[in-house]
Design a protein around this motif. Structure first.
Motif, PDB file in Angstrom:
ATOM      1  N   ALA B  80      19.760  34.362 113.767  1.00 57.51           N
ATOM      2  CA  ALA B  80      20.683  34.028 112.684  1.00 57.51           C
ATOM      3  C   ALA B  80      21.228  32.604 112.805  1.00 57.51           C
ATOM      4  O   ALA B  80      21.909  32.129 111.907  1.00 57.51           O
ATOM      5  CB  ALA B  80      21.839  35.038 112.646  1.00 57.51           C
ATOM      6  N   LEU B 260      30.721  22.833 113.708  1.00 56.86           N
ATOM      7  CA  LEU B 260      31.360  23.598 112.634  1.00 56.86           C
ATOM      8  C   LEU B 260      32.771  24.021 113.032  1.00 56.86           C
ATOM      9  O   LEU B 260      33.692  23.983 112.205  1.00 56.86           O
ATOM     10  CB  LEU B 260      30.515  24.826 112.274  1.00 56.86           C
ATOM     11  CG  LEU B 260      29.143  24.501 111.671  1.00 56.86           C
ATOM     12  CD1 LEU B 260      28.410  25.781 111.287  1.00 56.86           C
ATOM     13  CD2 LEU B 260      29.294  23.601 110.438  1.00 56.86           C
ATOM     14  N   LEU B 263      34.960  20.965 112.664  1.00 55.90           N
ATOM     15  CA  LEU B 263      35.171  20.630 111.253  1.00 55.90           C
ATOM     16  C   LEU B 263      36.223  21.531 110.623  1.00 55.90           C
ATOM     17  O   LEU B 263      37.039  21.078 109.813  1.00 55.90           O
ATOM     18  CB  LEU B 263      33.859  20.765 110.473  1.00 55.90           C
ATOM     19  CG  LEU B 263      32.921  19.562 110.537  1.00 55.90           C
ATOM     20  CD1 LEU B 263      31.567  19.914 109.917  1.00 55.90           C
ATOM     21  CD2 LEU B 263      33.534  18.357 109.823  1.00 55.90           C
ATOM     22  N   GLY B 264      36.205  22.815 110.986  1.00 54.38           N
ATOM     23  CA  GLY B 264      37.187  23.751 110.438  1.00 54.38           C
ATOM     24  C   GLY B 264      38.606  23.293 110.756  1.00 54.38           C
ATOM     25  O   GLY B 264      39.480  23.261 109.878  1.00 54.38           O
ATOM     26  N   ASN B 267      39.472  19.923 108.949  1.00 50.17           N
ATOM     27  CA  ASN B 267      39.723  20.169 107.528  1.00 50.17           C
ATOM     28  C   ASN B 267      41.127  20.701 107.305  1.00 50.17           C
ATOM     29  O   ASN B 267      41.864  20.217 106.447  1.00 50.17           O
ATOM     30  CB  ASN B 267      38.738  21.221 107.000  1.00 50.17           C
ATOM     31  CG  ASN B 267      37.543  20.577 106.347  1.00 50.17           C
ATOM     32  OD1 ASN B 267      37.341  19.375 106.471  1.00 50.17           O
ATOM     33  ND2 ASN B 267      36.746  21.378 105.661  1.00 50.17           N
ATOM     34  N   PHE B 281      22.445  20.269 110.312  1.00 47.59           N
ATOM     35  CA  PHE B 281      22.525  21.530 109.572  1.00 47.59           C
ATOM     36  C   PHE B 281      22.489  21.229 108.084  1.00 47.59           C
ATOM     37  O   PHE B 281      22.806  20.125 107.646  1.00 47.59           O
ATOM     38  CB  PHE B 281      23.749  22.372 109.969  1.00 47.59           C
ATOM     39  CG  PHE B 281      25.070  21.671 109.839  1.00 47.59           C
ATOM     40  CD1 PHE B 281      25.526  20.824 110.845  1.00 47.59           C
ATOM     41  CD2 PHE B 281      25.861  21.856 108.715  1.00 47.59           C
ATOM     42  CE1 PHE B 281      26.752  20.176 110.721  1.00 47.59           C
ATOM     43  CE2 PHE B 281      27.078  21.225 108.585  1.00 47.59           C
ATOM     44  CZ  PHE B 281      27.529  20.379 109.591  1.00 47.59           C
ATOM     45  N   GLU B 282      22.065  22.247 107.326  1.00 44.15           N
ATOM     46  CA  GLU B 282      21.684  22.041 105.932  1.00 44.15           C
ATOM     47  C   GLU B 282      22.771  21.384 105.089  1.00 44.15           C
ATOM     48  O   GLU B 282      22.490  20.553 104.244  1.00 44.15           O
ATOM     49  CB  GLU B 282      21.286  23.400 105.318  1.00 44.15           C
ATOM     50  CG  GLU B 282      20.509  23.287 104.026  1.00 44.15           C
ATOM     51  CD  GLU B 282      20.138  24.653 103.455  1.00 44.15           C
ATOM     52  OE1 GLU B 282      20.653  25.669 103.969  1.00 44.15           O
ATOM     53  OE2 GLU B 282      19.352  24.697 102.505  1.00 44.15           O
ATOM     54  N   THR B 283      24.020  21.755 105.328  1.00 39.57           N
ATOM     55  CA  THR B 283      25.079  21.276 104.450  1.00 39.57           C
ATOM     56  C   THR B 283      25.840  20.081 105.036  1.00 39.57           C
ATOM     57  O   THR B 283      26.899  19.717 104.524  1.00 39.57           O
ATOM     58  CB  THR B 283      26.091  22.411 104.164  1.00 39.57           C
ATOM     59  OG1 THR B 283      26.560  22.916 105.416  1.00 39.57           O
ATOM     60  CG2 THR B 283      25.447  23.529 103.378  1.00 39.57           C
ATOM     61  N   ALA B 285      25.504  16.957 104.806  1.00 40.34           N
ATOM     62  CA  ALA B 285      25.756  15.854 103.873  1.00 40.34           C
ATOM     63  C   ALA B 285      26.863  16.198 102.873  1.00 40.34           C
ATOM     64  O   ALA B 285      27.391  15.317 102.201  1.00 40.34           O
ATOM     65  CB  ALA B 285      24.474  15.502 103.122  1.00 40.34           C
ATOM     66  N   LEU B 286      27.198  17.493 102.760  1.00 33.71           N
ATOM     67  CA  LEU B 286      28.203  17.902 101.775  1.00 33.71           C
ATOM     68  C   LEU B 286      29.609  17.947 102.363  1.00 33.71           C
ATOM     69  O   LEU B 286      30.568  18.256 101.663  1.00 33.71           O
ATOM     70  CB  LEU B 286      27.850  19.287 101.218  1.00 33.71           C
ATOM     71  CG  LEU B 286      26.539  19.366 100.427  1.00 33.71           C
ATOM     72  CD1 LEU B 286      26.215  20.816 100.092  1.00 33.71           C
ATOM     73  CD2 LEU B 286      26.648  18.544  99.141  1.00 33.71           C
ATOM     74  N   MET B 287      29.732  17.627 103.650  1.00 31.28           N
ATOM     75  CA  MET B 287      31.030  17.773 104.313  1.00 31.28           C
ATOM     76  C   MET B 287      32.026  16.735 103.815  1.00 31.28           C
ATOM     77  O   MET B 287      31.682  15.579 103.589  1.00 31.28           O
ATOM     78  CB  MET B 287      30.862  17.639 105.826  1.00 31.28           C
ATOM     79  CG  MET B 287      30.152  18.821 106.432  1.00 31.28           C
ATOM     80  SD  MET B 287      31.115  20.338 106.189  1.00 31.28           S
ATOM     81  CE  MET B 287      29.801  21.504 105.924  1.00 31.28           C
ATOM     82  N   PRO B 288      33.296  17.171 103.676  1.00 27.10           N
ATOM     83  CA  PRO B 288      34.329  16.256 103.186  1.00 27.10           C
ATOM     84  C   PRO B 288      34.774  15.289 104.286  1.00 27.10           C
ATOM     85  O   PRO B 288      35.570  14.399 104.036  1.00 27.10           O
ATOM     86  CB  PRO B 288      35.468  17.200 102.811  1.00 27.10           C
ATOM     87  CG  PRO B 288      35.287  18.379 103.710  1.00 27.10           C
ATOM     88  CD  PRO B 288      33.807  18.516 103.912  1.00 27.10           C
TER      89      PRO B 288
END
Lengths: 335, 335
Positions: B80, B260, B263-264, B267, B281-283, B285-288
């Motif tokens: 997973a 991750l 980042l939590g 944020n 990881f896939e996302t 580039a979408l991180m704020p």
């Protein structure tokens, strides 16, 4: 010829040939998936297999149990997609508890590849199959099921085949997403869909359209885009939708890949357009964009499917069942 | 007794027993991993196996090739985790090209489970093994390798065993991350590490510490946290680090789970503390949040490892090799 059900009677391929009125060779070819058998003859063979309760012979069985335990095949769409790998992890955990190993393969949404991989797994005498079907027809598995290899479908039901399936409530999920957006005053809702030949896309899109219609929202074909299978395709479609004269005030993305595609565009444009996405993903809560998710338990789907499969392998003979897992709407990120 | 190398001579278990000066039963027990064999006798058997070039007998071979093609085992840490499932997808693609199926299982970072699963795969007569090792010792695989089952290690080398391995350049990756932060004026760099019994963590942490030392940055034990295996553990550690009297001005997270977790916290605190993370990881580039990644190709690692394994299965007999894949530093998100 009759069987007592519980008795020691074991029909052979010859019995099947006699009852079906075909040659032994024809029975062997049907049972071994040789594709050139006349369909009428194949039907008669399968009917006889069913009537007699024929199972693969004991030689095959003993080969299968040579090692300490069996194997089960798992065919998913793409191992690198977190939705499927999480489902696979749930199935693998259950397999381990049953002292069974998992043969894993990806169909990559290709029906021919699905057929080849599954029949190859059957040739290896797997104890059973867990399948996310990609192709438009699963008739080719009928002979295998008749001779005693149970098959449980995951995420999508089989076509032209009666078998167990574990699905999620796609209709409820899509309805809840649309109702959530309507309740927040949105009527111009852009809907992003993958290929409509995928069962879950058809179910989700039709439920979304029905919910909009029930609410009296006029049908706007320019706000519905299907056939989006990659992130770049999705991004181009979202760009076009947002640049149109009458753009949507909210988006509903029907799977995780579509959600990520939409998020990329919205981020770049610094747009705070409301977005609801089907399928959870690990970093959803970290997104800078307001994001509501139609969530369900992919690991549980793998686990429930594998448990059902092992009950079948252990001989549970009730009629095929469909388990439907619920979805919940979760506000993952406040942006 | 001598063999011509290329000739038709095929040593049997009896030959091995004679050369080793032990009973046939002892040879059989060593070859079949019965754990109670006296270590001295086992050594003698393995030496004889090696000297004679003994391979499993033809019966086992013919059983293995009964189906149209073989199987290969893949043991990873957790299906997973996107890093491992992407690696698995690369290996699976290569296996498919070799008409081979993949038996997949997760060790969940448990050495005992690793051993059990791999020996079970061997009992199923897999053609070879791809292994991300979790345990502290892989000696138990030696007999299997000697009798002709090739093993290629992925991501981490084996311990107490000579075998092929495909690794990434952990040292280079960690150095580049520290140098990147130093070049931007950071000296108080918090480093987050998983369990140090994991090879990649030891390599990355020691390279990071060496890079800091080379730059003359004073050693600050309060800025180095290891043993962080879950997201909640990581978040608690980051909180504590940020709330300390002399907090870091940047963070370096040694794997994707740690990134991750960090980042939590950042944020929630609306902190724009600079963060570099190992593993893409896939996302990302979408991180704020501004996010720089030590990136490498996990799919390629699976593919390269599988290709090496198939060359071994096809008989390539050169000495064990270690392939090291490069890393690159990528600014994924500008926040």
């Amino acid at each position: 010829m009759s069987t007592t059900g519980e008795g020691p009677y074991r029909p052979t391929m010859s019995d099947v040939a006699r009852v079906a009125g075909v040659s032994l060779k024809t029975v062997s070819r049907v049972v071994n998936h040789v594709p050139t058998v006349d369909p009428t003859l194949a039907e008669r063979v399968l009917a006889a297999v069913s009537e007699l309760g024929f199972r693969r012979n004991d030689l095959a069985r003993s080969l299968r149990s040579r090692s300490t335990s069996g194997t089960v095949g798992l065919l998913i769409e793409d191992l690198a997609n977190p939705f499927y790998s999480t489902m696979a992890a749930g199935a693998a955990q259950c397999a381990l508890e049953h002292d069974t190993m998992l043969i894993t393969a990806s169909s990559e949404e290709d029906g021919e590849r699905e057929r080849t991989l599954l029949l190859e797994m059957c040739e290896r005498r797997v104890g059973g199959l867990l399948v996310v079907p990609a192709g438009a027809d699963q008739t080719y598995l009928r002979a295998e099921i008749e001779v005693g290899t149970p098959v449980v479908f995951l995420d999508r039901p089989p076509t032209n085949l009666r078998a167990d399936a574990v699905l999620i409530d796609n209709g409820q999920g899509a309805r809840s997403a649309i109702e959530y957006l309507l309740a927040r005053g949105h009527e111009r809702i852009g809907v992003l869909s993958d290929w409509l030949r995928i069962y879950t896309m058809r179910e989700r899109l039709s439920a979304a359209e029905a919910a909009l219609e029930r609410a009296g929202v006029p049908y706007r074909p320019d706000l519905i885009r299907d056939g989006l299978h990659t992130v770049p395709e999705t991004q181009a479609a979202v760009q076009r939708m947002l640049d149109s004269p009458n753009p949507p005030t909210a988006l509903f993305a029907l799977n995780n890949r579509l959600t990520l595609g939409a998020l990329g565009v919205l981020n770049r444009r610094h747009s705070d357009l409301m977005l609801v996405g089907f399928d959870d993903f690990e970093t959803a809560a970290l997104m800078p964009h307001p994001l509501t998710i139609v969530s369900y338990d992919a690991r549980e789907m793998g686990r429930v499917g594998a448990e059902l499969l092992f009950r079948r392998i252990d001989g549970e003979g009730s009629r095929p069942q469909t388990v439907v897992l619920p979805t919940t709407l979760v506000e993952r990120s406040a942006g």
